[in-house]
Design an enzyme around this catalytic site. Structure first.
Site, PDB file in Angstrom:
ATOM      1  CG  HIS A 138      -2.255  -0.974   1.507  1.00  0.00           C
ATOM      2  ND1 HIS A 138      -2.407  -1.728   2.502  1.00  0.00           N
ATOM      3  CD2 HIS A 138      -3.176  -1.851   0.396  1.00  0.00           C
ATOM      4  CE1 HIS A 138      -2.752  -2.938   2.183  1.00  0.00           C
ATOM      5  NE2 HIS A 138      -3.620  -2.315   1.208  1.00  0.00           N
ATOM      6  NE  ARG A 197      -2.835  -7.439  -4.614  1.00  0.00           N
ATOM      7  CZ  ARG A 197      -3.599  -7.537  -3.528  1.00  0.00           C
ATOM      8  NH1 ARG A 197      -3.314  -7.451  -2.681  1.00  0.00           N
ATOM      9  NH2 ARG A 197      -5.181  -7.401  -3.189  1.00  0.00           N
ATOM     10  CB  SER A 218      -4.009  -6.971   4.322  1.00  0.00           C
ATOM     11  OG  SER A 218      -3.872  -5.242   4.203  1.00  0.00           O
ATOM     12  CE  LYS A 224     -13.268  -6.768   1.614  1.00  0.00           C
ATOM     13  NZ  LYS A 224     -11.972  -6.697   1.427  1.00  0.00           N
TER      14      LYS A 224
HETATM   15  P1  ADP Z   1      -9.906  -3.712   0.101  1.00  0.00           P
HETATM   16  O1  ADP Z   1     -10.234  -4.620   0.998  1.00  0.00           O
HETATM   17  O2  ADP Z   1     -10.970  -2.090  -0.906  1.00  0.00           O
HETATM   18  O3  ADP Z   1      -9.449  -4.289  -1.406  1.00  0.00           O
HETATM   19  P2  ADP Z   1      -6.787  -3.236   0.341  1.00  0.00           P
HETATM   20  O4  ADP Z   1      -6.482  -2.303   1.946  1.00  0.00           O
HETATM   21  O5  ADP Z   1      -6.896  -4.782   0.663  1.00  0.00           O
HETATM   22  O6  ADP Z   1      -8.676  -3.025   0.342  1.00  0.00           O
HETATM   23  O7  ADP Z   1      -6.982  -2.585  -1.083  1.00  0.00           O
HETATM   24  C1  ADP Z   1      -6.629  -1.431  -1.297  1.00  0.00           C
HETATM   25  C2  ADP Z   1      -5.987  -1.267  -2.673  1.00  0.00           C
HETATM   26  O8  ADP Z   1      -4.748  -1.581  -2.338  1.00  0.00           O
HETATM   27  C3  ADP Z   1      -6.585  -2.229  -3.599  1.00  0.00           C
HETATM   28  O9  ADP Z   1      -6.781  -1.596  -5.067  1.00  0.00           O
HETATM   29  C4  ADP Z   1      -5.921  -3.549  -3.547  1.00  0.00           C
HETATM   30  O10 ADP Z   1      -6.134  -3.981  -4.840  1.00  0.00           O
HETATM   31  C5  ADP Z   1      -4.197  -2.732  -3.557  1.00  0.00           C
HETATM   32  N1  ADP Z   1      -3.198  -3.321  -2.578  1.00  0.00           N
HETATM   33  C6  ADP Z   1      -2.750  -4.087  -1.604  1.00  0.00           C
HETATM   34  N2  ADP Z   1      -2.294  -4.643  -1.556  1.00  0.00           N
HETATM   35  C7  ADP Z   1      -1.274  -3.924  -2.780  1.00  0.00           C
HETATM   36  C8  ADP Z   1       0.215  -4.321  -2.551  1.00  0.00           C
HETATM   37  N3  ADP Z   1       0.767  -5.104  -2.301  1.00  0.00           N
HETATM   38  N4  ADP Z   1       0.903  -3.682  -4.053  1.00  0.00           N
HETATM   39  C9  ADP Z   1      -0.099  -3.058  -4.509  1.00  0.00           C
HETATM   40  N5  ADP Z   1      -1.484  -2.381  -3.971  1.00  0.00           N
HETATM   41  C10 ADP Z   1      -2.104  -3.701  -3.468  1.00  0.00           C
END
Ligand code: ADP
Length: 162
Positions: A17, A90, A128, A41
């Site tokens: 992130h 990703r 996450s 979630k």
């Molecule tokens: P959500 O529940 O909205 O998917 P996340 O916190 O899991 O929330 O992810 C937020 C955004 O960041 C999403 O667009 C996800 O694809 C992206 N994301 C999560 N992990 C990574 C990573 N390692 N690298 C790049 N983008 C990521």
């Protein structure tokens, strides 16, 4: 003033992130990391905790701020006068869902563009969910999350598990 929203659950924020946030700061004047309430979630950290953890990791980035939102993302983007939404991609596995989401958001509001950003290759396997799983099993997550997040994970999952 070019403003972008980076929405997500951030449960918790990872280095993936952070990598996306840093890339976004080069393209926009103002980056708002918007933590979604996402009760459905069943997040490990409360909304307030997730916001605080993001806040502790963006101190050094002058044009980044953190906020929370509940409800329609495009409405929140409009309220912030944001021109765009950033989502991280990703792998191909992310694409189907993100594509659907982006097109639906466009249907809801034509003025807000969705921009996809790819993290540094070393973070493409990071999520996450995986970080929480490793921490829960007592693994070392220091390479995957900032220090404050690592401490919060240990406190929640190792020292005082629910
Ligand atoms: P959500 O529940 O909205 O998917 P996340 O916190 O899991 O929330 O992810 C937020 C955004 O960041 C999403 O667009 C996800 O694809 C992206 N994301 C999560 N992990 C990574 C990573 N390692 N690298 C790049 N983008 C990521």
């Amino acid at each position: 003033m070019r403003t972008v929203i980076y929405p997500g659950s951030f449960d918790p924020l990872t280095n993936g992130h952070l990598d996306v946030i840093q890339r976004a700061t080069k393209l926009f004047d103002r980056v708002i990391v918007a933590v979604a309430k996402n009760e459905s979630k069943s997040p490990l950290f409360t909304l307030a905790e997730r916001v605080e953890l993001v806040g502790s990791c963006i101190d050094h980035l002058p044009n980044v701020e953190v906020d929370s939102f509940d409800g329609l993302l495009v409405e929140y983007a409009e309220k912030c006068s944001a021109q765009a939404i950033i989502r991280g991609l990703r792998a191909v596995s992310d694409f189907e869902f993100e594509f659907q989401l982006a097109l639906m958001n466009r249907k809801l509001n034509e003025r807000v563009e969705t921009i996809f950003m790819m993290p540094k290759d070393t973070y493409t396997f990071l999520s996450s969910r995986i970080v929480k799983e490793i921490a829960r099993l007592g693994g070392d997550v220091s390479a995957f999350v900032p220090k404050t997040v690592q401490q919060a994970l240990i406190a929640r999952l190792v020292e005082a598990p629910a």
